[in-house]
Design a protein around this motif. Sequence first.
Motif, PDB file in Angstrom:
ATOM      1  N   ASN A 221      50.571  27.778  24.264  1.00  0.00           N
ATOM      2  CA  ASN A 221      50.576  29.012  25.024  1.00  0.00           C
ATOM      3  C   ASN A 221      51.917  29.699  24.856  1.00  0.00           C
ATOM      4  OD1 ASN A 221      47.969  28.784  26.097  1.00  0.00           O
ATOM      5  ND2 ASN A 221      48.685  27.525  27.807  1.00  0.00           N
ATOM      6  N   ALA A 222      51.909  31.021  24.842  1.00  0.00           N
ATOM      7  CA  ALA A 222      53.161  31.752  24.635  1.00  0.00           C
ATOM      8  C   ALA A 222      54.192  31.414  25.705  1.00  0.00           C
ATOM      9  CB  ALA A 222      52.881  33.250  24.622  1.00  0.00           C
ATOM     10  N   SER A 223      53.739  31.163  26.916  1.00  0.00           N
ATOM     11  CA  SER A 223      54.678  30.853  27.998  1.00  0.00           C
ATOM     12  C   SER A 223      55.376  29.512  27.800  1.00  0.00           C
ATOM     13  CB  SER A 223      53.949  30.861  29.347  1.00  0.00           C
ATOM     14  OG  SER A 223      52.862  29.951  29.333  1.00  0.00           O
ATOM     15  N   ASP A 224      54.842  28.670  26.916  1.00  0.00           N
ATOM     16  CA  ASP A 224      55.445  27.355  26.665  1.00  0.00           C
ATOM     17  C   ASP A 224      56.459  27.367  25.524  1.00  0.00           C
ATOM     18  OD1 ASP A 224      53.935  26.145  28.664  1.00  0.00           O
ATOM     19  OD2 ASP A 224      52.294  25.642  27.293  1.00  0.00           O
ATOM     20  N   ILE A 225      56.644  28.504  24.861  1.00  0.00           N
ATOM     21  CA  ILE A 225      57.512  28.549  23.682  1.00  0.00           C
ATOM     22  C   ILE A 225      58.934  28.062  23.965  1.00  0.00           C
ATOM     23  CG2 ILE A 225      58.665  30.131  22.070  1.00  0.00           C
ATOM     24  CD1 ILE A 225      56.021  31.650  21.862  1.00  0.00           C
ATOM     25  N   PRO A 226      59.607  28.506  25.036  1.00  0.00           N
ATOM     26  CA  PRO A 226      60.975  28.006  25.244  1.00  0.00           C
ATOM     27  C   PRO A 226      61.062  26.485  25.314  1.00  0.00           C
ATOM     28  CG  PRO A 226      60.564  29.920  26.630  1.00  0.00           C
ATOM     29  CD  PRO A 226      59.240  29.533  26.034  1.00  0.00           C
ATOM     30  N   ARG A 227      60.117  25.856  26.019  1.00  0.00           N
ATOM     31  CA  ARG A 227      60.137  24.394  26.107  1.00  0.00           C
ATOM     32  C   ARG A 227      59.876  23.754  24.753  1.00  0.00           C
ATOM     33  NH1 ARG A 227      55.644  23.190  28.690  1.00  0.00           N
ATOM     34  NH2 ARG A 227      54.663  21.941  27.035  1.00  0.00           N
ATOM     35  N   HIS A 233      64.380  21.306  18.806  1.00  0.00           N
ATOM     36  CA  HIS A 233      65.814  21.148  18.544  1.00  0.00           C
ATOM     37  C   HIS A 233      66.259  19.712  18.829  1.00  0.00           C
ATOM     38  CE1 HIS A 233      66.562  25.763  19.017  1.00  0.00           C
ATOM     39  NE2 HIS A 233      65.879  25.435  17.945  1.00  0.00           N
ATOM     40  N   GLN A 234      65.663  19.085  19.850  1.00  0.00           N
ATOM     41  CA  GLN A 234      65.996  17.693  20.141  1.00  0.00           C
ATOM     42  C   GLN A 234      65.555  16.774  19.005  1.00  0.00           C
ATOM     43  OE1 GLN A 234      64.355  16.624  23.960  1.00  0.00           O
ATOM     44  NE2 GLN A 234      65.353  18.343  24.988  1.00  0.00           N
ATOM     45  N   ARG A 235      64.342  17.009  18.484  1.00  0.00           N
ATOM     46  CA  ARG A 235      63.865  16.173  17.383  1.00  0.00           C
ATOM     47  C   ARG A 235      64.753  16.350  16.147  1.00  0.00           C
ATOM     48  NH1 ARG A 235      61.069  15.628  21.294  1.00  0.00           N
ATOM     49  NH2 ARG A 235      62.941  14.407  21.701  1.00  0.00           N
ATOM     50  N   CYS A 236      65.198  17.570  15.883  1.00  0.00           N
ATOM     51  CA  CYS A 236      66.096  17.791  14.747  1.00  0.00           C
ATOM     52  C   CYS A 236      67.430  17.090  14.971  1.00  0.00           C
ATOM     53  CB  CYS A 236      66.312  19.295  14.537  1.00  0.00           C
ATOM     54  SG  CYS A 236      64.893  20.174  13.838  1.00  0.00           S
ATOM     55  N   ALA A 237      67.959  17.185  16.189  1.00  0.00           N
ATOM     56  CA  ALA A 237      69.243  16.555  16.492  1.00  0.00           C
ATOM     57  C   ALA A 237      69.168  15.046  16.318  1.00  0.00           C
ATOM     58  CB  ALA A 237      69.673  16.909  17.912  1.00  0.00           C
ATOM     59  N   LEU A 300      59.023  36.453  19.851  1.00  0.00           N
ATOM     60  CA  LEU A 300      60.226  36.521  19.018  1.00  0.00           C
ATOM     61  C   LEU A 300      61.511  36.485  19.833  1.00  0.00           C
ATOM     62  CD1 LEU A 300      58.975  39.212  16.476  1.00  0.00           C
ATOM     63  CD2 LEU A 300      58.942  36.714  16.220  1.00  0.00           C
ATOM     64  N   ASP A 301      61.508  37.077  21.000  1.00  0.00           N
ATOM     65  CA  ASP A 301      62.726  37.079  21.822  1.00  0.00           C
ATOM     66  C   ASP A 301      63.133  35.682  22.265  1.00  0.00           C
ATOM     67  OD1 ASP A 301      63.064  39.790  21.609  1.00  0.00           O
ATOM     68  OD2 ASP A 301      62.319  40.275  23.617  1.00  0.00           O
ATOM     69  N   HIS A 302      62.220  34.724  22.186  1.00  0.00           N
ATOM     70  CA  HIS A 302      62.531  33.342  22.566  1.00  0.00           C
ATOM     71  C   HIS A 302      63.098  32.535  21.398  1.00  0.00           C
ATOM     72  CE1 HIS A 302      60.848  33.790  26.536  1.00  0.00           C
ATOM     73  NE2 HIS A 302      59.707  34.222  26.034  1.00  0.00           N
ATOM     74  N   GLY A 303      63.112  33.113  20.193  1.00  0.00           N
ATOM     75  CA  GLY A 303      63.720  32.422  19.064  1.00  0.00           C
ATOM     76  C   GLY A 303      62.774  31.967  17.980  1.00  0.00           C
ATOM     77  N   ILE A 304      61.477  32.261  18.101  1.00  0.00           N
ATOM     78  CA  ILE A 304      60.532  31.975  17.018  1.00  0.00           C
ATOM     79  C   ILE A 304      60.817  32.919  15.857  1.00  0.00           C
ATOM     80  CG2 ILE A 304      58.099  32.113  16.353  1.00  0.00           C
ATOM     81  CD1 ILE A 304      58.467  29.726  18.034  1.00  0.00           C
ATOM     82  N   ASP A 305      60.737  32.416  14.626  1.00  0.00           N
ATOM     83  CA  ASP A 305      61.096  33.218  13.455  1.00  0.00           C
ATOM     84  C   ASP A 305      60.016  34.222  13.053  1.00  0.00           C
ATOM     85  OD1 ASP A 305      63.593  31.904  13.008  1.00  0.00           O
ATOM     86  OD2 ASP A 305      62.500  30.213  12.138  1.00  0.00           O
ATOM     87  N   GLY A 306      58.740  33.872  13.230  1.00  0.00           N
ATOM     88  CA  GLY A 306      57.690  34.750  12.737  1.00  0.00           C
ATOM     89  C   GLY A 306      56.368  34.472  13.415  1.00  0.00           C
TER      90      GLY A 306
END
Length: 335
Positions: A221-227, A233-237, A300-306
């Motif tokens: 869901n779009a509302s879940d994008i920030p989480r 980012h945690q998995r990448c770290a 997009l404002d939450h940081g998704i590239d495309g």
Amino acid sequence: MSTPTSTAAGTGQFSQRRGIRLGYQMPNFSHAASPRALFGSVIAQARAAEAAGFDAAFVMDHFYQLPGIGAATEPMLEAYTALGALATATERIQLSTLVTGNTYRNPAMLAKTVTTLDVISGGRAVLGIGAGWFELEHDAYGYEFGTFTQRFERLEEALQIIQPMLRGEHPSFEGEWYRTREALNEPRVRDDLPIMLGGGGERKTFALAARFADHLNIICNASDIPRKLDALHQRCAEIGRDPKTLETSFLVFGFIDADGDRARGLQRDLIERTEVEPQLDRHFVGDPDDVAEQIQRRVLDHGIDGVIVNMVGNGHEPGALESAGKALGPLVHRG
């Protein structure tokens, strides 16, 4: 389960090819007058998306239509046969599934299949892949469905075979589910064919994307994008990967028409003919400028590239992709 061994490199080198900031998915083949007329419409959509500036065209890797789109009995094309034909009918647009069900194909054969698509298309293939989820198809076609955990075990093993084969290596692998012995994959036109994972699982899917993928298409869901992005980012770290090297996109159900009222009617039509609760937080509805504003603000404002846009209601209509591309392209194609 036995411990897999492989001659493949760890995470490999990730593709530096142009990315996918604006994609078009074709999920609906029910609009043609007859089966003979169907693929002409598919070609027309791929060409229209290419002309409108979309980076990639996608088909689904399913055998039955999905419950959220229509009845299981509605038409559905086999993905890689369709993509091979589209490769000869287009020139620039990248071609992929959104996404391949890993359970439907032997991984070495899948590496060969997508590499052949890359050869046919002159280097325009993308491997979209996921764990698989549609139990009805597995039962009907005789594929082992297994448990949720087993499907992700299989995907992890498959990626340890597929990634090195796409990079020109000859992996030997012995796992619980798959095995290879110095598997060759020739011819290839490049060693950086991109891998896209699709899904929303914050632990399993995102961890595999951090290890193996060039692109992650996030299903949520779009509302879940920030989480979701925080989890990614945690998995990448956890493996020391810069998240900026992992491109992200969001799958949009777009109901887009120059007449905003008609766009809302297309949404109502879909809801009325499906048997499942609609995922309204994934719907973007209105005229092209309205939808562009919604995508910018909600995605997009939450940081998704495309974004990858699924225009199930009218994507096949002349002019629909042109107007969508004109409105959405400037949001993601900057610089």
